[in-house]
Design a protein around this motif. Structure first.
Motif, mmCIF file in Angstrom:
data_model
loop_
_atom_site.group_PDB
_atom_site.id
_atom_site.type_symbol
_atom_site.label_atom_id
_atom_site.label_comp_id
_atom_site.label_asym_id
_atom_site.label_seq_id
_atom_site.Cartn_x
_atom_site.Cartn_y
_atom_site.Cartn_z
ATOM 1 N N THR A 32 0.833 -1.207 0.000
ATOM 2 C CA THR A 32 0.000 0.000 0.000
ATOM 3 C C THR A 32 0.863 1.251 0.000
ATOM 4 O OG1 THR A 32 -1.678 -1.214 1.221
ATOM 5 C CG2 THR A 32 -1.855 1.188 1.205
ATOM 6 N N VAL A 33 1.915 1.253 0.827
ATOM 7 C CA VAL A 33 2.810 2.408 0.880
ATOM 8 C C VAL A 33 3.510 2.616 -0.458
ATOM 9 C CG1 VAL A 33 4.935 3.280 1.943
ATOM 10 C CG2 VAL A 33 3.133 2.277 3.371
ATOM 11 N N VAL A 35 2.516 1.674 -3.476
ATOM 12 C CA VAL A 35 1.555 2.149 -4.490
ATOM 13 C C VAL A 35 1.249 3.630 -4.267
ATOM 14 C CG1 VAL A 35 -0.846 1.940 -5.258
ATOM 15 C CG2 VAL A 35 0.576 -0.103 -4.976
ATOM 16 N N ASN A 36 1.061 4.025 -3.013
ATOM 17 C CA ASN A 36 0.793 5.435 -2.733
ATOM 18 C C ASN A 36 1.957 6.326 -3.165
ATOM 19 O OD1 ASN A 36 -1.784 5.179 -1.712
ATOM 20 N ND2 ASN A 36 -1.070 4.831 0.369
ATOM 21 N N LEU A 37 3.187 5.861 -2.933
ATOM 22 C CA LEU A 37 4.353 6.654 -3.342
ATOM 23 C C LEU A 37 4.454 6.733 -4.858
ATOM 24 C CD1 LEU A 37 7.066 5.499 -0.792
ATOM 25 C CD2 LEU A 37 5.904 7.708 -0.894
ATOM 26 N N LEU A 39 1.937 6.634 -6.995
ATOM 27 C CA LEU A 39 0.845 7.430 -7.549
ATOM 28 C C LEU A 39 0.944 8.894 -7.151
ATOM 29 C CD1 LEU A 39 -2.169 5.005 -7.058
ATOM 30 C CD2 LEU A 39 -0.910 5.507 -9.140
ATOM 31 N N ARG A 40 1.846 9.219 -6.243
ATOM 32 C CA ARG A 40 1.952 10.598 -5.767
ATOM 33 C C ARG A 40 2.498 11.518 -6.849
ATOM 34 N NH1 ARG A 40 4.449 11.755 0.005
ATOM 35 N NH2 ARG A 40 2.615 10.524 0.486
#
Length: 40
Positions: A32-33, A35-37, A39-40
């Motif tokens: 999750t971390v 993917v979030n990084l 997509l940022r």
């Protein structure tokens, strides 16, 4: 189970079950971390 070069063998008993559960939770948090990084 095999993921690339890493082989995961479920261990016997409650300790192995707990380790598999904790491992899957940690993997999902890390994914999750990541993917979030991305997509940022």
């Amino acid at each position: 189970m095999r993921f690339g070069n890493v082989e995961i063998r479920p261990l016997g008993g409650a300790l192995g079950c707990l380790l598999m559960i904790v491992g899957s939770i940690l993997l999902s948090i890390i994914l999750t971390v990541v993917v979030n990084l991305l997509l940022r």
